[in-house]
Structures are given as C-alpha cells and as structure tokens.
Write an enzyme that holds these catalytic residues in place. Structure first.
Site, PDB file in Angstrom:
ATOM      1  N   SER A 178     -41.986  60.180  59.548  1.00 29.31           N
ATOM      2  CA  SER A 178     -40.942  59.134  59.215  1.00 29.31           C
ATOM      3  C   SER A 178     -39.962  59.154  60.127  1.00 29.31           C
ATOM      4  O   SER A 178     -39.592  59.949  60.991  1.00 29.31           O
ATOM      5  CB  SER A 178     -40.146  59.592  58.051  1.00 29.31           C
ATOM      6  OG  SER A 178     -38.965  58.939  57.284  1.00 29.31           O
ATOM      7  N   TYR A 191     -36.609  66.310  52.280  1.00 25.80           N
ATOM      8  CA  TYR A 191     -37.559  65.223  52.964  1.00 25.80           C
ATOM      9  C   TYR A 191     -37.423  65.088  54.260  1.00 25.80           C
ATOM     10  O   TYR A 191     -38.766  65.316  55.227  1.00 25.80           O
ATOM     11  CB  TYR A 191     -37.242  64.031  52.134  1.00 25.80           C
ATOM     12  CG  TYR A 191     -38.120  62.776  52.778  1.00 25.80           C
ATOM     13  CD1 TYR A 191     -39.372  62.519  52.031  1.00 25.80           C
ATOM     14  CD2 TYR A 191     -37.513  61.976  53.752  1.00 25.80           C
ATOM     15  CE1 TYR A 191     -40.196  61.582  52.369  1.00 25.80           C
ATOM     16  CE2 TYR A 191     -38.453  60.901  53.881  1.00 25.80           C
ATOM     17  CZ  TYR A 191     -39.694  60.739  53.490  1.00 25.80           C
ATOM     18  OH  TYR A 191     -40.528  59.504  53.766  1.00 25.80           O
TER      19      TYR A 191
END
Length: 286
Positions: A178, A191
């Site tokens: 990401s 995350y």
C-alpha cells in the site's frame, strides 16, 4: 494538495470485511476495454481476498488473459459468486474457497485444493487485508494488532510457504502492499505497519527465490474504491475518500488490475523484488 470534495454518497457498513454488492456506487472491476491477448494462457492463479475489490478485478483480468483462477475469501459468499460468474463468463474455470487466511492450516488446504481441482499453481497473488482505524496507538488492542498482522502479513508467509511445493521455474508471486507503507497513516498504524512488512518481505524473498527463477514483486495501490472503505471509515470520510490525491479521485479496481497482469506475465520477465505504484499521483520514491 487537491482540496477534498464530495465524490461518493455517505455510507457505512457494519460488517467487516465489507460487501461489494452493498456499495454505492459499485466498484468497477471489469474493464470492458480490456481485450485479452493470451498473456496468461492456461496458467493457474490463486488469489486471496479475491471475492471483491482489487482481488476481483485481478481475477477477471487474469481470466481475460487465459488463466484459471482460485479465489480465497473469508465469508462474503455473494460477492465471491459474482466473481466466479465474471471469470466463467470469460471462459475460464473458477474455484471458490472460504476460510481464514490468518490460519496456516487453512492456507495449506486452500493450496492443496487448488492443485487438486485446477492441476497446478503458476501464480500466487497475496492480496487479503483488513484495516481498523483508531485515533491513537493507545486504542489499538492486542486482539486488533494480532488480527491485523495475521490477515495482512502472516497469511502472505503461510500462502507462500504452501505454494512453494508447486511453483516452478517461471512462477510469479505478487503481493499487495500500500501507499501507506511509504507515506504512513496516522489512523492506520497497525495496517500501515503490515504493509511496510509486506514491502520488506517482497524485497527479501525475491532474493531467496531468484535461483529458482520464481519472480516476486508487489503492487502498492493508493486510495481505491473497495469494500474496505465503507466498512472501516465513517460516512463523512467515505464521502470524500480519494479526493486528496493529485488526480482528485479514488482509483477503481479495474485500474489497478493491469499492474498485476504485467507482473504475472512474461512482460515483466526482468523484474523481481520491485513495487509498482498506481496511487493517483503520490510520489513515494520507493
């Protein structure tokens, strides 16, 4: 930095992971302009988190390029069956397997079932993920921390370990990381930490697998319109999601899928240990 503006209707889903069929508007997963050219003809790919979002778009794109696809997902049966329909609509086989990728035993069984029913594995896409925004590190519980790491990075180890028995020369592994691995995220600490770990995992394992001629690369998307968004962010943030990037909007899953096709195919034969960045214009220098 672009000014935030309203791009989607306010919405929120109580269940995690989210359901794509409940989103408004629905994410775009099937690029009608994509005409396959046999880049993955008769390959077999296994995709975690393949029921919706980026995983669904990758499954459809792979099918258009001639691959059979095994989809691993948690419990979103309606979304998974829609993915299966889209894959089969393109003339390829699609195997659905429901379970928790955070458990190594399930990952072993999923890989084994794929080989049993689809004969082999040529491509592994580690894509499953979950996120739980919190205002501060003090609010991240031990349970949440372990759960996020189990889904987002432990599963990558488990699936890859299981697939190594079957991946041969020319095989490809693609990991979804990401943009948060590079620029951070104040409210997604656990995350973004897992995504940083995925990037390091990709670079490290690519070195270990080079002699086997198995290529390992990754994709680091920016803000993409997937079920993760309405199921984890409050309605007012969903409304403006993606408006703060240079292109001023969230990406669609179908816009990310070509990166996976490229990394799975011979077009990227001289690439390993690399990360692609379809992120709407954020410069990460990584």
């Amino acid at each position: 930095m672009p000014k935030e503006k309203k791009l989607q209707p306010r919405q929120h889903q109580q269940r995690r992971p989210g359901r794509e069929h409940e989103m408004k508007p629905r994410p775009k997963s099937d690029d009608e302009k994509h005409r396959g050219s046999g880049k993955l003809q008769n390959k077999v790919a296994i995709i975690t988190g393949g029921d919706s979002g980026i995983g669904r778009a990758v499954a459809v794109a792979f099918a258009k390029e001639g691959a059979d696809v095994a989809i691993v997902y948690l419990e979103e049966h309606k979304d998974a069956n829609e993915t299966k329909r889209l894959v089969e609509e393109n003339g390829r086989r699609c195997l659905l397997m429901s379970g928790d990728v955070g458990q190594e035993d399930f990952c072993r069984k999923a890989v084994g079932q794929t080989v049993k029913e689809l004969d082999k594995i040529d491509i592994l896409v580690n894509n499953a993920a979950e996120q739980h925004p919190q205002e501060s590190i003090e609010k991240i519980t031990e349970k949440q921390l372990e759960r996020t790491f189990r889904t987002n990075i432990f599963s990558f180890f488990f699936m890859t370990k299981a697939a190594m028995k079957y991946l041969n020369k020319g095989g490809a592994i693609i990991n979804t990381t990401s943009v948060t691995a590079y620029k951070g995220s104040a409210h997604l600490l656990d995350y973004s930490s897992t995504k940083g770990a995925i990037t390091a995992f990709t670079r490290s394992l690519s070195q270990a697998l080079a002699d086997k001629r198995i290529r390992l690369n990754g994709v680091a998307p920016g803000p993409i319109w997937t079920p993760l968004i309405p199921s984890t962010f409050p309605p007012e943030e969903v409304e403006t999601f993606g408006s703060d990037v240079l292109l001023g909007r969230p990406g669609q899953p179908e816009e990310i899928a070509p990166s996976y096709v490229f990394l799975a195919s011979g077009d990227s034969s001289y690439m390993t240990g690399q990360i692609l960045h379809p992120n709407g214009g954020t410069v990460v220098n990584g």
